[in-house]
Scaffold this active site. Structure first.
Site, short mmCIF file in Angstrom:
data_model
loop_
_atom_site.label_atom_id
_atom_site.label_comp_id
_atom_site.label_asym_id
_atom_site.label_seq_id
_atom_site.Cartn_x
_atom_site.Cartn_y
_atom_site.Cartn_z
N GLY A 219 -7.95 2.37 -1.25
CA GLY A 219 -7.77 3.13 -2.48
C GLY A 219 -8.52 4.45 -2.46
N ASP A 272 -12.94 -8.74 -5.20
CA ASP A 272 -11.74 -8.14 -5.81
C ASP A 272 -10.67 -9.22 -5.99
OD1 ASP A 272 -10.15 -6.18 -6.92
OD2 ASP A 272 -9.55 -5.28 -5.00
N ALA A 306 -2.83 -6.39 -3.11
CA ALA A 306 -3.05 -6.54 -4.56
C ALA A 306 -4.29 -7.38 -4.79
CB ALA A 306 -1.83 -7.18 -5.20
#
Length: 382
Positions: A219, A272, A306
């Site tokens: 990211g 995460d 994801a």
């Protein structure tokens, strides 16, 4: 509740202690002693190792629940589920969504904490977004991206009764630098994430108060020899923290090991994790996106990773195996480093006199046998 712990070894900040008794007094660690008074209450963990409780500063969900469910039940279920992973502290983490959905999640977290969490304890809310940029959006929904808005944030902080402890943003967005300064001045930690910022932009964000980079290498703009980018800014600044997902999918083991060598105690292991953690392969929901998990790897229908399904204890074991470093050294990247990143290093993260007695019991294979929060056993595999 006062007692002594006996175990084969204890993982300390600067090494391992073999033998002896560790005093636990009123929910905090006391001194190590070689002998105890007659009639003392003893927890006998002979044959096992005692380590500090883990602190997951970036977790969205697990075991079919997600913070964005916006329910007290979800927050409490996550709190309880992660005890088995050795996690005693966490930051319930939101993601980019509508203002209404974020507010519902904040309300649920706040209510759950007020009612009392059954397992791992919250050390504040982590808002991952919505102040991001689209190029490195990952599984964040760009429909809801916008520039940092202090009035909006303050309204959310009021809704949270002041419990928002951390927020992630892309520093290249408009009005970001004054926002970072004002937010950090109020005691909230600011992280850099889902961003295409330049090296110089990141340095400016840090000079205004940002202290962490979210899921390093993911990211964000990558490392280039003429433009170091976000990765370069994170790796070359010894004053800032950087999160790492050590599942072997988000970051190659050799690069994870390199990052650990460079960042040292400023590297913090996170999961995460999303709702598919501890669940079988199949279709799940992450925010507004469908997510498909196969072989434990969660991806959107567009192929983006994801979040993860990682258990924090497995991240520790992975990095320890990849790096061949002593367990105590890697362990503290998932306990003390996260605590320090939130300004809680004097209270949490290591076995040290006066700190809260959060600890886990490990067998010879580094499997969790028991987990204690403030001296009380909350999970026991026996």
């Amino acid at each position: 509740m006062n007692y002594y712990i006996i175990a084969d070894r204890f993982l300390l900040e600067d090494g391992e202690k073999v033998g002896g008794y560790l005093k636990v007094e009123n929910g905090k660690f006391g001194d190590f002693v070689e002998a105890i008074p007659n009639g003392s209450d003893v927890q006998d963990w002979s044959g096992y190792t005692i380590a500090p409780g883990l602190f997951d500063t970036h977790i969205h969900g697990v075991n079919s629940y997600d913070i964005m469910d916006g329910t007290v039940e979800a927050v409490q279920a996550i709190s309880e589920s992660i005890l088995e992973q050795g996690v005693t502290r966490f930051l319930p983490t939101t993601l980019t969504s509508s203002a209404a959905a974020i507010e519902q999640a904040i309300t649920a977290i706040t209510a759950a904490v007020e009612q009392g969490l059954p397992g791992a304890q919250s050390e504040g809310i982590f808002l991952e977004g919505p102040y991001f940029t689209e190029k490195h959006k990952g599984a964040q929904n760009p429909v809801h991206f916008n520039d940092p808005n202090l009035e909006q944030f303050q309204a959310w902080q009021k809704l949270a009764n002041g419990s928002i402890a951390k927020i992630a943003l892309a520093p290249e967005r408009e009005n970001t630098m004054p926002f970072i300064k004002q937010v950090t001045d109020s005691g909230v930690r600011v992280s850099i994430a889902h961003t295409d910022a330049s090296y110089d932009c990141c340095k400016e964000a840090v000079s205004n108060g940002a202290n962490n980079y979210v899921h390093l290498f993911n990211g964000m703009s990558g490392l280039h020899h003429r433009e170091p980018g976000v990765v370069g800014a994170a790796l070359t600044d010894p004053t800032v923290f950087a999160e790492l997902i050590c599942d072997g999918h988000h970051v190659h083991p050799q690069i994870a090991t390199l990052a650990s060598e460079i960042k040292k105690d400023k590297l913090m292991l996170i999961t995460d994790c999303m709702r598919a953690g501890l669940m079988p392969d199949g279709e799940y929901q992450l925010g507004e996106f469908k997510v498909f998990m196969q072989d434990g790897i969660a991806k959107t229908e567009f192929g983006s990773l994801a979040g993860s399904t990682l258990q924090l204890i497995n991240g520790v074991k992975n990095l320890q195996q990849w790096s061949n470093k002593p367990l105590y050294e890697i362990w503290h990247k998932a306990s003390l480093s996260p605590a320090c990143s939130q300004g809680l290093g004097d209270k949490l993260g290591s076995i040290s006199k006066g700190k809260l007695a959060d600890f886990v019991v490990l067998d010879d294979s580094t499997a969790i046998q028991a987990t204690a929060v403030e001296g009380k056993i909350k999970f026991n595999k026996k």
